[in-house]
Design a protein around this motif. Structure first.
Motif, PDB file in Angstrom:
ATOM      1  N   LYS A 119     -41.597  21.290 -37.601  1.00  0.00           N
ATOM      2  CA  LYS A 119     -40.241  21.356 -38.365  1.00  0.00           C
ATOM      3  C   LYS A 119     -39.194  21.255 -37.687  1.00  0.00           C
ATOM      4  O   LYS A 119     -37.807  21.423 -38.126  1.00  0.00           O
ATOM      5  CB  LYS A 119     -40.359  22.976 -39.171  1.00  0.00           C
ATOM      6  CG  LYS A 119     -41.500  22.972 -40.079  1.00  0.00           C
ATOM      7  CD  LYS A 119     -40.955  22.605 -41.392  1.00  0.00           C
ATOM      8  CE  LYS A 119     -42.048  22.180 -42.426  1.00  0.00           C
ATOM      9  NZ  LYS A 119     -43.049  23.227 -42.545  1.00  0.00           N
ATOM     10  N   SER A 120     -39.145  21.298 -36.208  1.00  0.00           N
ATOM     11  CA  SER A 120     -38.153  21.166 -35.238  1.00  0.00           C
ATOM     12  C   SER A 120     -38.331  20.253 -34.296  1.00  0.00           C
ATOM     13  O   SER A 120     -39.477  19.892 -34.121  1.00  0.00           O
ATOM     14  CB  SER A 120     -37.687  22.500 -34.966  1.00  0.00           C
ATOM     15  OG  SER A 120     -38.519  22.910 -33.575  1.00  0.00           O
TER      16      SER A 120
ATOM     17  N   ASP B 171     -39.622  14.035 -44.532  1.00  0.00           N
ATOM     18  CA  ASP B 171     -38.134  14.221 -44.357  1.00  0.00           C
ATOM     19  C   ASP B 171     -38.292  15.865 -43.744  1.00  0.00           C
ATOM     20  O   ASP B 171     -39.006  16.714 -44.078  1.00  0.00           O
ATOM     21  CB  ASP B 171     -37.040  14.464 -45.569  1.00  0.00           C
ATOM     22  CG  ASP B 171     -36.349  13.401 -45.548  1.00  0.00           C
ATOM     23  OD1 ASP B 171     -36.222  12.466 -44.736  1.00  0.00           O
ATOM     24  OD2 ASP B 171     -35.114  13.377 -46.465  1.00  0.00           O
ATOM     25  N   ARG B 172     -37.313  15.569 -42.597  1.00  0.00           N
ATOM     26  CA  ARG B 172     -37.086  16.889 -41.889  1.00  0.00           C
ATOM     27  C   ARG B 172     -38.381  17.452 -41.299  1.00  0.00           C
ATOM     28  O   ARG B 172     -38.535  18.518 -40.834  1.00  0.00           O
ATOM     29  CB  ARG B 172     -36.600  18.191 -42.626  1.00  0.00           C
ATOM     30  CG  ARG B 172     -35.117  17.614 -42.957  1.00  0.00           C
ATOM     31  CD  ARG B 172     -34.287  18.990 -43.561  1.00  0.00           C
ATOM     32  NE  ARG B 172     -34.367  19.924 -43.155  1.00  0.00           N
ATOM     33  CZ  ARG B 172     -33.470  20.611 -42.090  1.00  0.00           C
ATOM     34  NH1 ARG B 172     -32.323  19.975 -41.889  1.00  0.00           N
ATOM     35  NH2 ARG B 172     -33.744  21.739 -41.571  1.00  0.00           N
TER      36      ARG B 172
ATOM     37  N   TYR C  38     -40.462  16.466 -37.851  1.00  0.00           N
ATOM     38  CA  TYR C  38     -40.364  15.541 -36.525  1.00  0.00           C
ATOM     39  C   TYR C  38     -41.460  15.343 -35.939  1.00  0.00           C
ATOM     40  O   TYR C  38     -42.170  16.379 -35.785  1.00  0.00           O
ATOM     41  CB  TYR C  38     -39.159  16.489 -35.576  1.00  0.00           C
ATOM     42  CG  TYR C  38     -38.107  16.763 -36.453  1.00  0.00           C
ATOM     43  CD1 TYR C  38     -37.004  15.669 -36.844  1.00  0.00           C
ATOM     44  CD2 TYR C  38     -37.696  17.964 -37.183  1.00  0.00           C
ATOM     45  CE1 TYR C  38     -35.768  16.037 -37.483  1.00  0.00           C
ATOM     46  CE2 TYR C  38     -36.682  18.323 -37.871  1.00  0.00           C
ATOM     47  CZ  TYR C  38     -35.696  17.391 -37.997  1.00  0.00           C
ATOM     48  OH  TYR C  38     -34.579  17.554 -38.772  1.00  0.00           O
TER      49      TYR C  38
ATOM     50  N   ARG D  10     -25.279  15.214 -38.091  1.00  0.00           N
ATOM     51  CA  ARG D  10     -26.036  16.513 -38.200  1.00  0.00           C
ATOM     52  C   ARG D  10     -25.441  17.158 -39.588  1.00  0.00           C
ATOM     53  O   ARG D  10     -24.345  17.093 -39.899  1.00  0.00           O
ATOM     54  CB  ARG D  10     -25.629  17.132 -37.149  1.00  0.00           C
ATOM     55  CG  ARG D  10     -26.539  18.456 -37.045  1.00  0.00           C
ATOM     56  CD  ARG D  10     -26.453  19.210 -35.875  1.00  0.00           C
ATOM     57  NE  ARG D  10     -26.963  20.653 -36.044  1.00  0.00           N
ATOM     58  CZ  ARG D  10     -28.189  21.058 -36.398  1.00  0.00           C
ATOM     59  NH1 ARG D  10     -29.111  20.187 -36.410  1.00  0.00           N
ATOM     60  NH2 ARG D  10     -28.419  22.136 -36.625  1.00  0.00           N
TER      61      ARG D  10
ATOM     62  N   GLY E  96     -29.038  21.064 -46.253  1.00  0.00           N
ATOM     63  CA  GLY E  96     -29.631  20.383 -45.414  1.00  0.00           C
ATOM     64  C   GLY E  96     -31.189  19.973 -45.696  1.00  0.00           C
ATOM     65  O   GLY E  96     -32.000  19.339 -44.878  1.00  0.00           O
ATOM     66  N   PHE E  97     -31.578  20.254 -46.754  1.00  0.00           N
ATOM     67  CA  PHE E  97     -33.116  19.867 -47.148  1.00  0.00           C
ATOM     68  C   PHE E  97     -32.996  18.649 -48.027  1.00  0.00           C
ATOM     69  O   PHE E  97     -32.310  18.499 -49.036  1.00  0.00           O
ATOM     70  CB  PHE E  97     -33.754  20.996 -47.777  1.00  0.00           C
ATOM     71  CG  PHE E  97     -33.789  22.154 -46.909  1.00  0.00           C
ATOM     72  CD1 PHE E  97     -33.267  23.277 -46.725  1.00  0.00           C
ATOM     73  CD2 PHE E  97     -35.090  22.152 -46.065  1.00  0.00           C
ATOM     74  CE1 PHE E  97     -33.425  24.471 -46.043  1.00  0.00           C
ATOM     75  CE2 PHE E  97     -35.287  23.273 -45.069  1.00  0.00           C
ATOM     76  CZ  PHE E  97     -34.554  24.376 -45.290  1.00  0.00           C
TER      77      PHE E  97
ATOM     78  N   GLU F 208     -33.728  28.778 -36.105  1.00  0.00           N
ATOM     79  CA  GLU F 208     -32.477  28.141 -36.368  1.00  0.00           C
ATOM     80  C   GLU F 208     -31.320  28.774 -37.034  1.00  0.00           C
ATOM     81  O   GLU F 208     -30.303  28.731 -36.419  1.00  0.00           O
ATOM     82  CB  GLU F 208     -32.908  27.168 -37.453  1.00  0.00           C
ATOM     83  CG  GLU F 208     -31.960  25.938 -37.738  1.00  0.00           C
ATOM     84  CD  GLU F 208     -32.522  24.854 -38.234  1.00  0.00           C
ATOM     85  OE1 GLU F 208     -33.484  24.054 -37.571  1.00  0.00           O
ATOM     86  OE2 GLU F 208     -32.153  24.266 -39.399  1.00  0.00           O
TER      87      GLU F 208
END
Ligand code: ADP
Ligand code: MG
Length: 616
Positions: free
Chosen positions: A260-261, A293-294, A296, A368, A375-376, A542
């Motif tokens: 997730k990051s 998406d999102r 990594y 960003r 942001g999702f 986050e």
């Protein structure tokens, strides 16, 4: 006339005493214990050590002790190394263009010694005795021969003891520990041939032996195994490519290792661990279609390039680099990563048109997105996650509670709040638009509710409520789950345990890095315990980094975001009705906990005006 004044007036500009200059410069080089750990480890690596031990107490605040078996220093160098710009690594401006060591600025030891109490023992192998230097807040307290093993040992005590502002600025021990552990991990990965040990007080966090194999790829694999376990090493594909300009080696995680990051992306340029949004994006774009998406990719990649083509002196912490051909490096990395994934049959279709040097517009690193826009990705196909609990008596009591004042730590009141919105009548027909908005008729016009923002608001207030009143409804798991965490996340779980328990989790540390989960909050889908805890921790970190919120408020916001992240789902009219009812029961129904509006009201007059109709 200004000149005359300058001549007659008293001189007000002075060169600072060195101790003061160092104290100020320390702010740039060592912002937190982890930064000191990084500098000390880099020095040990530069000294040619093949065994390095780190012991920290109190996440590095009270002690950082690094011992190496490297080249050591003469007594003269031992005294000199704490002076600003003292370095054995570069001598000329030309050297600056060909840096092959990790250090070169000669300011780390001076900075660390300015803001802590340092004791260093060092000995060159050929010397009879070692030498000890003790220096507090930049002042030398002792410099004398001592007994010492070959190599260097540096104890840094009470970091920032003389800079209270900086000390107060430090985060919780769990957070500081996480930073130390990140630094340690990345240096240990960057130098797989060196044995490393990390201890926190009496606990060994990582023991990383020297690899058995002399082959780089194999030694790296052993190191990854020691750090991350077989969960990672069973799921990576090797990468290897050389050109005359640049070469790359390392491993890419298979899609199932997606995180997730970006915290598990390790990139090294000529042995130096660096962060690069652009290069991280280059690799991620090779996974196109393989990751949601999102999410990594995991990777450990080593780039080697002639030092003359890369500038490492961009920032005092030396974590950024500049290439003379950024685009070329981007294209190279993307192509190589694609090829590696394709060879392992992960990419169905690939256009291997050689190394593309230009970056197509759509591949440019993304802007960003801030936290406020959510942001999702809104993913309509995502499996349904949110459970809308029907109004049982239990819920009724809970919603009664929502009327009573709660300690709300949210910041600003966004525009639009304050004006009352009438609640749609019970029998009103509700429409769902693109699984995203709910439309309802109001006496005065049209109401549009953002489904996810509304869910976040409801869940946020409920989580806060649970924590403040210990009302979290828990469902016991039939089969308790054992979950393994990395040391940093484990520390965070321990720190947040009271909040998690109040939310409805029932957890226990179970030795080593495992935690047993026996119960979860009532509205968490059984079977997703691991995912939700990981999400929650990730979101917490986050929020802490971006929004600078901690404690309960952060836990509640993280919980709300987790539970509603898959909110692009179809709702039945009963569910829509419940959602709206519960939204209106919230203390601050008009805004999501992240500051987005939850609803927009379009009055009839507005519609009439748009249709050029006279108000009836
Ligand atoms: P830099 O690493 O940028 O040269 P530092 O302030 O970190 O600057 O260190 C200053 C000098 O002290 C180094 O150039 C090196 O000569 C010496 N030194 C520091 N740490 C060690 C060590 N662990 N072993 C041997 N020499 C060291
Ligand atoms: Mg250094």
């Amino acid at each position: 006339m200004a000149e005359e004044e300058a001549v007659t007036a008293e001189r007000v500009i002075r060169v600072m005493p060195e101790t003061l200059a160092n104290k100020i410069a320390a702010g740039e080089v060592v912002q937190r214990p982890a930064a000191a750990v990084k500098e000390l480890l880099e020095n040990a690596i530069d000294a040619g050590a093949d065994e390095i031990e780190v012991t920290i107490l109190d996440a590095g605040r009270s002690l950082i002790h690094v011992t190496d078996n490297g080249c050591g220093m003469s007594s003269a160098d031992a005294q000199h190394c704490f002076s600003r710009h003292a370095t054995s690594k570069i001598r000329t401006v030309r050297d600056l263009e060909h840096i092959e060591t990790l250090g070169f600025r000669g300011e780390a030891l001076a900075s660390i010694a300015a803001v802590s109490q340092v004791t260093m023992r060092t000995r060159r192998r050929a010397d009879e005795a070692g030498f000890l230097v003790r220096i507090h807040g930049g002042e030398v307290k002792a410099a004398e021969p001592c007994a010492s093993r070959p190599g260097t040992s540096i104890e840094v005590r009470n970091l920032f003891y003389n800079v209270p502002a900086r000390r107060n600025f430090l985060k919780t021990p769990a957070t500081e520990f996480r930073h130390v552990s990140d630094v340690f991990q990345s240096l240990a990965l960057g130098n797989p041939r060196i044995a490393f040990l990390l201890r926190q007080a009496d606990t060994e966090i990582h023991r990383l032996p020297r690899p058995r194999s002399s082959d780089f790829e194999e030694s790296l694999q052993e190191r990854m195994h020691a750090l991350f376990g077989s969960k990672v090493t069973d799921n990576v594909v090797p990468v290897c490519q050389q050109t005359s300009y640049i070469s790359v080696a390392g491993f890419l995680g298979k899609p199932r290792l997606g995180r997730k990051s970006r915290s598990e992306q390790f990139l090294f340029v000529n042995g130096r661990s660096v962060r690069s949004r652009a290069l991280s994006h280059a690799v991620a774009s090779a996974y196109e279609g393989l990751l949601k998406d999102r999410v990594y990719p995991f990777f450990v990649l080593y780039l080697s390039i002639d030092p003359g083509h890369v500038d490492v002196n961009v920032h005092p912490t030396k974590t950024e680099v500049k290439f003379d051909d950024e685009r070329g490096v981007y294209g190279f990395l993307k192509t190589v990563a694609r090829k590696a994934l394709a060879t392992s049959n992960l990419v169905p279709r690939m256009d291997d048109a050689g190394f593309r040097i230009a970056i197509p517009v759509k591949d440019r690193p993304p802007v960003r997105r801030g936290p406020a826009d959510g942001g999702f990705a809104r993913d309509a196909e995502a499996p349904s996650k949110l459970t809308i609990v029907p109004r049982t008596t239990q819920m009724q009591r809970l919603s009664d509670l929502l009327y009573s004042p709660i300690s709300d730590s949210e910041a600003e009141t966004p525009a639009g709040e304050g004006e009352e919105v009438e609640q749609p009548a019970v029998e009103t027909l509700l429409w769902q638009l693109h699984n995203r908005y709910i439309l309802a008729q109001l006496r005065t016009g049209l109401l549009i509710v953002d489904q996810r923002a509304a869910q976040e608001r409801i869940l946020y207030e409920r989580a806060l409520e649970s924590m403040n009143n210990g009302l979290g409804l828990s469902q016991q798991l039939l089969f308790p789950r054992t979950i393994e965490f990395g040391p940093a996340d484990l520390a965070l779980v321990k720190e947040l345990k009271p909040e998690l328990v109040a939310l409805g989790f029932s957890l226990e540390a179970f030795g080593g890095r495992t935690v047993v989960v026996r119960g979860v909050p009532a509205d968490v889908r059984v079977g997703s315990e691991e995912e939700i805890l990981e999400d929650l921790l990730h979101q917490y970190k986050e929020n802490e980094a971006v929004l600078r919120i901690t404690g309960r408020d952060n836990v509640a916001k993280s919980m709300a975001r987790h539970a509603s992240v898959r909110a692009g789902e179809a709702l039945s009219s009963e569910e829509m009705r419940t959602l709206i009812d519960r939204l209106f029961l919230c203390k601050r129904p008009y805004v999501s906990p992240y500051g987005r509006p939850t609803m927009v009201q379009i009055p009839m007059e507005e519609l009439d005006r748009r249709f050029a109709r006279r108000p009836s």
